[in-house]
Write an enzyme that holds these catalytic residues in place. Structure first.
Site, PDB file in Angstrom:
ATOM      1  N   HIS A 219     -30.503  32.591 -14.773  1.00 34.25           N
ATOM      2  CA  HIS A 219     -29.254  31.859 -14.549  1.00 34.25           C
ATOM      3  C   HIS A 219     -28.100  32.646 -15.165  1.00 34.25           C
ATOM      4  CE1 HIS A 219     -26.110  28.865 -14.948  1.00 34.25           C
ATOM      5  NE2 HIS A 219     -26.704  28.219 -13.956  1.00 34.25           N
TER       6      HIS A 219
ATOM      7  N   GLU B 250     -25.680  31.989  -6.567  1.00 32.59           N
ATOM      8  CA  GLU B 250     -24.663  31.276  -7.350  1.00 32.59           C
ATOM      9  C   GLU B 250     -23.541  32.244  -7.742  1.00 32.59           C
ATOM     10  OE1 GLU B 250     -26.187  27.545  -9.452  1.00 32.59           O
ATOM     11  OE2 GLU B 250     -26.669  29.216 -10.746  1.00 32.59           O
TER      12      GLU B 250
ATOM     13  N   GLY C 168     -19.287  25.569 -12.453  1.00 35.11           N
ATOM     14  CA  GLY C 168     -18.568  24.706 -13.390  1.00 35.11           C
ATOM     15  C   GLY C 168     -17.056  24.745 -13.252  1.00 35.11           C
TER      16      GLY C 168
ATOM     17  N   SER D  93     -20.625  24.397  -8.347  1.00 33.62           N
ATOM     18  CA  SER D  93     -19.736  23.257  -8.074  1.00 33.62           C
ATOM     19  C   SER D  93     -20.143  22.435  -6.853  1.00 33.62           C
ATOM     20  CB  SER D  93     -18.284  23.733  -7.952  1.00 33.62           C
ATOM     21  OG  SER D  93     -17.832  24.260  -9.193  1.00 33.62           O
TER      22      SER D  93
HETATM   23  P1  PGA Z   1     -22.288  23.577 -11.537  1.00 32.77           P
HETATM   24  O1  PGA Z   1     -23.469  24.505 -12.096  1.00 32.77           O
HETATM   25  O2  PGA Z   1     -22.869  22.769 -10.424  1.00 32.77           O
HETATM   26  O3  PGA Z   1     -21.871  22.734 -12.701  1.00 32.77           O
HETATM   27  O4  PGA Z   1     -21.218  24.479 -11.047  1.00 32.77           O
HETATM   28  C1  PGA Z   1     -24.383  25.111 -11.242  1.00 32.77           C
HETATM   29  C2  PGA Z   1     -25.343  25.949 -12.026  1.00 32.77           C
HETATM   30  O5  PGA Z   1     -24.934  26.505 -13.052  1.00 32.77           O
HETATM   31  O6  PGA Z   1     -26.518  26.084 -11.675  1.00 32.77           O
END
Ligand code: PGA
Length: 250
Positions: A94, A166, A172, A212
């Protein structure tokens, strides 16, 4: 036809005593979900999460692990420990691990191999940062991350791996790429899998989008042909919102 695969990444949230009540609220809301549902909880919460999801369609995952089974590795959690508690999945690489805990493509690769060896399904995260995006390097960056993560993994194990695309700048932040762009980028990932491992594996491989994702935009993303569901951070913390994401077509 690939099923949608929706994973909640709770990050460093919820106490061990809070995870049971959370799952009890989530359970009835997602019991008829068409796709697969996984909740990646802090390692301290795996045992309670497994207890409360028993007999349901919700599976449990960890958010990280070390690649050794046991030994003198103070503070680390092993794949065997995760597996023994009843988790079936583990997030690997991640971006928060890569950025804040100096995880490298090399360690990501070791963890993918270890997860497979000990019978856990690795969910491997790849994605570009804002600077790489500004320099039109998205394809190069994610293909390099993918290739290094899968290095020396035997072909017969590749289909067991899940990929989460991602983009770092979307995590976030409330900002997301357009669904068409995500669809195209995931298409590049699938094409790389196709050229390296063949058509069948490429067609079966689950490749999610994360960054997000929320109850308002999930339908938009998940109805795209290449996007096999999502990795959901902040929006999984409230069971009602996570359930809306899981039941995105209702
Ligand atoms: P988020 O995080 O949905 O809060 O953007 C996704 C992630 O970090 O896997």
């Amino acid at each position: 036809m690939r099923k949608k695969f929706i994973v909640g990444n709770m990050k460093m949230n919820k106490l061990p005593s809070e995870i049971g009540p959370y799952i009890e609220r989530l359970k009835p809301l997602v019991k008829d979900a068409e796709g697969d549902v996984v909740l990646c909880v802090p390692s301290t919460n795996i045992q309670n999460a497994v207890l409360h999801t028993k007999g349901t369609n919700i599976k449990v995952g960890a958010q990280n692990m070390y690649w050794k089974a046991q030994g003198a590795f103070t503070g680390a959690v092993s794949p065997l420990m995760i597996k023994d508690l009843g988790a079936e999945y583990v997030l690997v690489g991640h971006s928060e691990r890569r950025q804040l805990f100096i995880e490298t493509d090399w360690s990501v690769n070791k963890k993918v191999a270890a997860a497979l060896e000990y019978g856990l399904t690795p969910i491997v995260c790849i994605g570009e940062n804002l600077e790489q995006r500004a320099h039109n390097r998205i394809e190069e960056v994610i293909i390099v991350q993918l290739s290094l993560a899968l290095r020396d993994i035997p072909k017969h194990d590749i289909h067991k791996i899940i990929i989460a695309y991602e983009p770092l700048w979307a995590i976030g932040t409330g900002q997301t790429p357009k669904k068409e762009e995500v669809n195209e980028i995931i298409g590049w990932v699938r094409e790389k899998i196709r050229t390296s491992y063949g058509e069948k594996i490429a067609e079966e491989m689950i490749i999610q989008y994360g960054g997000s994702v929320n109850a308002t935009n999930s339908k938009r993303f998940f109805n795209m042909p290449e996007i096999d569901g999502g990795l959901v951070g902040g929006a999984c913390l409230e069971p009602e919102e996570f359930a809306k994401i899981i039941n995105y077509n209702d």
